[in-house]
Design a protein around this motif. Structure first.
Motif, mmCIF file in Angstrom:
data_model
loop_
_atom_site.group_PDB
_atom_site.id
_atom_site.type_symbol
_atom_site.label_atom_id
_atom_site.label_comp_id
_atom_site.label_asym_id
_atom_site.label_seq_id
_atom_site.Cartn_x
_atom_site.Cartn_y
_atom_site.Cartn_z
ATOM 1 N N GLY A 34 46.347 42.835 40.127
ATOM 2 C CA GLY A 34 45.968 42.282 41.417
ATOM 3 C C GLY A 34 47.123 41.652 42.162
ATOM 4 N N TRP A 35 46.890 41.455 43.438
ATOM 5 C CA TRP A 35 47.819 40.717 44.297
ATOM 6 C C TRP A 35 47.092 39.477 44.825
ATOM 7 C CZ3 TRP A 35 52.888 41.622 44.859
ATOM 8 C CH2 TRP A 35 53.385 42.911 44.585
ATOM 9 N N PHE A 36 47.810 38.387 44.844
ATOM 10 C CA PHE A 36 47.319 37.137 45.396
ATOM 11 C C PHE A 36 48.383 36.579 46.331
ATOM 12 C CE2 PHE A 36 43.540 36.305 42.790
ATOM 13 C CZ PHE A 36 43.702 37.291 41.835
ATOM 14 N N ARG A 37 48.004 35.601 47.148
ATOM 15 C CA ARG A 37 48.988 34.967 48.030
ATOM 16 C C ARG A 37 48.669 33.486 48.181
ATOM 17 N NH1 ARG A 37 47.345 37.809 53.841
ATOM 18 N NH2 ARG A 37 45.326 36.747 54.126
ATOM 19 N N GLN A 38 49.719 32.749 48.490
ATOM 20 C CA GLN A 38 49.563 31.316 48.702
ATOM 21 C C GLN A 38 50.366 30.915 49.926
ATOM 22 O OE1 GLN A 38 50.431 28.877 45.282
ATOM 23 N NE2 GLN A 38 49.306 27.151 46.131
ATOM 24 N N ALA A 39 49.648 30.493 50.943
ATOM 25 C CA ALA A 39 50.287 30.028 52.167
ATOM 26 C C ALA A 39 50.656 28.554 52.019
ATOM 27 C CB ALA A 39 49.351 30.215 53.347
ATOM 28 N N PRO A 40 51.616 28.088 52.789
ATOM 29 C CA PRO A 40 52.031 26.672 52.702
ATOM 30 C C PRO A 40 50.844 25.736 52.887
ATOM 31 C CG PRO A 40 53.584 27.911 54.020
ATOM 32 C CD PRO A 40 52.429 28.836 53.753
ATOM 33 N N GLY A 41 50.687 24.821 51.954
ATOM 34 C CA GLY A 41 49.624 23.834 52.051
ATOM 35 C C GLY A 41 48.243 24.338 51.709
ATOM 36 N N LYS A 42 48.153 25.567 51.234
ATOM 37 C CA LYS A 42 46.854 26.140 50.901
ATOM 38 C C LYS A 42 46.798 26.572 49.446
ATOM 39 C CE LYS A 42 45.707 27.767 55.553
ATOM 40 N NZ LYS A 42 45.223 28.921 56.350
ATOM 41 N N GLU A 43 45.590 26.802 48.966
ATOM 42 C CA GLU A 43 45.423 27.277 47.609
ATOM 43 C C GLU A 43 45.736 28.773 47.518
ATOM 44 O OE1 GLU A 43 41.950 24.156 46.095
ATOM 45 O OE2 GLU A 43 41.523 26.295 46.244
ATOM 46 N N ARG A 44 46.067 29.192 46.314
ATOM 47 C CA ARG A 44 46.295 30.615 46.082
ATOM 48 C C ARG A 44 44.992 31.369 46.293
ATOM 49 N NH1 ARG A 44 50.015 32.264 41.056
ATOM 50 N NH2 ARG A 44 51.121 30.541 42.078
ATOM 51 N N GLU A 45 45.078 32.523 46.955
ATOM 52 C CA GLU A 45 43.883 33.294 47.247
ATOM 53 C C GLU A 45 44.070 34.758 46.892
ATOM 54 O OE1 GLU A 45 42.972 33.275 51.424
ATOM 55 O OE2 GLU A 45 44.841 34.274 51.976
ATOM 56 N N PHE A 46 42.957 35.389 46.637
ATOM 57 C CA PHE A 46 42.934 36.802 46.283
ATOM 58 C C PHE A 46 43.280 37.657 47.496
ATOM 59 C CE2 PHE A 46 41.609 40.684 44.423
ATOM 60 C CZ PHE A 46 40.843 41.355 45.358
ATOM 61 N N VAL A 47 44.043 38.726 47.248
ATOM 62 C CA VAL A 47 44.360 39.690 48.298
ATOM 63 C C VAL A 47 43.762 41.061 47.978
ATOM 64 C CG1 VAL A 47 46.188 40.910 49.531
ATOM 65 C CG2 VAL A 47 46.488 38.489 48.923
ATOM 66 N N ALA A 48 44.091 41.591 46.789
ATOM 67 C CA ALA A 48 43.638 42.937 46.442
ATOM 68 C C ALA A 48 43.698 43.121 44.934
ATOM 69 C CB ALA A 48 44.488 43.995 47.127
ATOM 70 N N ALA A 49 42.876 44.029 44.439
ATOM 71 C CA ALA A 49 42.890 44.361 43.019
ATOM 72 C C ALA A 49 42.701 45.858 42.855
ATOM 73 C CB ALA A 49 41.796 43.609 42.267
ATOM 74 N N ILE A 50 43.157 46.368 41.704
ATOM 75 C CA ILE A 50 43.082 47.794 41.447
ATOM 76 C C ILE A 50 42.713 48.015 39.992
ATOM 77 C CG2 ILE A 50 45.577 47.948 40.968
ATOM 78 C CD1 ILE A 50 45.478 50.705 42.418
ATOM 79 N N SER A 51 41.857 48.985 39.755
ATOM 80 C CA SER A 51 41.425 49.293 38.403
ATOM 81 C C SER A 51 42.542 49.978 37.629
ATOM 82 C CB SER A 51 40.184 50.180 38.444
ATOM 83 O OG SER A 51 40.476 51.406 39.101
ATOM 84 N N ARG A 52 42.293 50.196 36.351
ATOM 85 C CA ARG A 52 43.336 50.717 35.473
ATOM 86 C C ARG A 52 43.913 52.041 35.942
ATOM 87 N NH1 ARG A 52 40.417 50.907 29.885
ATOM 88 N NH2 ARG A 52 38.690 51.383 31.286
ATOM 89 N N ASN A 53 43.065 52.935 36.374
ATOM 90 C CA ASN A 53 43.568 54.255 36.794
ATOM 91 C C ASN A 53 43.744 54.363 38.301
ATOM 92 O OD1 ASN A 53 40.985 54.424 37.786
ATOM 93 N ND2 ASN A 53 40.395 56.222 36.595
ATOM 94 N N GLY A 54 43.544 53.254 38.994
ATOM 95 C CA GLY A 54 43.726 53.251 40.439
ATOM 96 C C GLY A 54 42.554 53.792 41.227
ATOM 97 N N GLY A 55 41.487 54.135 40.553
ATOM 98 C CA GLY A 55 40.367 54.764 41.235
ATOM 99 C C GLY A 55 39.481 53.818 42.019
ATOM 100 N N ARG A 56 39.590 52.526 41.698
ATOM 101 C CA ARG A 56 38.774 51.539 42.405
ATOM 102 C C ARG A 56 39.668 50.408 42.891
ATOM 103 N NH1 ARG A 56 33.618 49.984 38.895
ATOM 104 N NH2 ARG A 56 33.114 48.931 40.846
ATOM 105 N N THR A 57 39.425 49.995 44.103
ATOM 106 C CA THR A 57 40.183 48.907 44.705
ATOM 107 C C THR A 57 39.248 47.986 45.465
ATOM 108 O OG1 THR A 57 40.635 50.217 46.689
ATOM 109 C CG2 THR A 57 42.300 50.276 44.946
ATOM 110 N N ILE A 58 39.709 46.759 45.657
ATOM 111 C CA ILE A 58 38.948 45.792 46.431
ATOM 112 C C ILE A 58 39.932 44.927 47.195
ATOM 113 C CG2 ILE A 58 38.848 44.199 44.449
ATOM 114 C CD1 ILE A 58 36.134 44.560 47.181
ATOM 115 N N TYR A 59 39.546 44.535 48.399
ATOM 116 C CA TYR A 59 40.423 43.745 49.248
ATOM 117 C C TYR A 59 39.674 42.543 49.798
ATOM 118 C CZ TYR A 59 43.119 48.078 49.334
ATOM 119 O OH TYR A 59 43.832 49.199 48.976
ATOM 120 N N THR A 60 40.401 41.490 50.058
ATOM 121 C CA THR A 60 39.809 40.403 50.794
ATOM 122 C C THR A 60 39.612 40.862 52.230
ATOM 123 O OG1 THR A 60 39.997 38.050 51.337
ATOM 124 C CG2 THR A 60 42.025 39.337 51.407
ATOM 125 N N GLU A 61 38.574 40.379 52.854
ATOM 126 C CA GLU A 61 38.192 40.898 54.167
ATOM 127 C C GLU A 61 39.297 40.829 55.229
ATOM 128 O OE1 GLU A 61 37.544 39.290 57.209
ATOM 129 O OE2 GLU A 61 36.864 41.155 58.154
#
Length: 127
Positions: A34-61
């Motif tokens: 997965g990928w996450f991000r943390q902006a200044p002064g904010k908590e770390r948040e989810f960005v995107a994730a990918i399954s083992r073979n890449g067949g499934r992905t999910i993104y933050t809106e």
């Protein structure tokens, strides 16, 4: 386990960047990533994730339709293509390894589902 993220930088709004995450010390293809991000002064948040073979992905809106997560298991690499960047995307971006190979949109979007983190790469989007 080592995760090395790179590819960040300074870009104008509307521009693009491609982040890379190099993984070592693990059987890469057996883990959700997965990928996450943390902006200044904010908590770390989810960005995107990918399954083992890449067949499934999910993104933050906020990034849906603009970001694309992918992986190359033969090279132990994960990527995040970021297009149409906005100032709100400014953050340090982290790649992360899941605890295992289980994937679901709900589970894989939680910070608590990941156990190893890269050092982060900074993305700055100017307006």
């Amino acid at each position: 386990v080592q995760l090395q993220a790179c590819g960040g930088g300074l870009v104008q709004a509307g521009g693009s960047l491609r982040l890379s995450c190099a993984a070592s010390g693990l059987t890469f293809s057996t883990y959700v990533m997965g990928w996450f991000r943390q902006a200044p002064g904010k908590e770390r948040e989810f960005v995107a994730a990918i399954s083992r073979n890449g067949g499934r992905t999910i993104y933050t809106e906020p990034v849906q339709g603009r970001f694309t997560i992918s992986r190359d298991n033969a090279k132990n690499m994960m990527y995040l293509q970021m297009n149409t960047l906005e100032p709100e995307d400014t953050a340090v971006y982290y790649c992360a390894k899941g605890y295992g190979g289980y994937y679901s949109d709900n589970y894989s979007s939680k910070i608590s589902s990941y156990d190893y983190w890269g050092q982060g790469t900074k993305v700055t989007v100017s307006s």
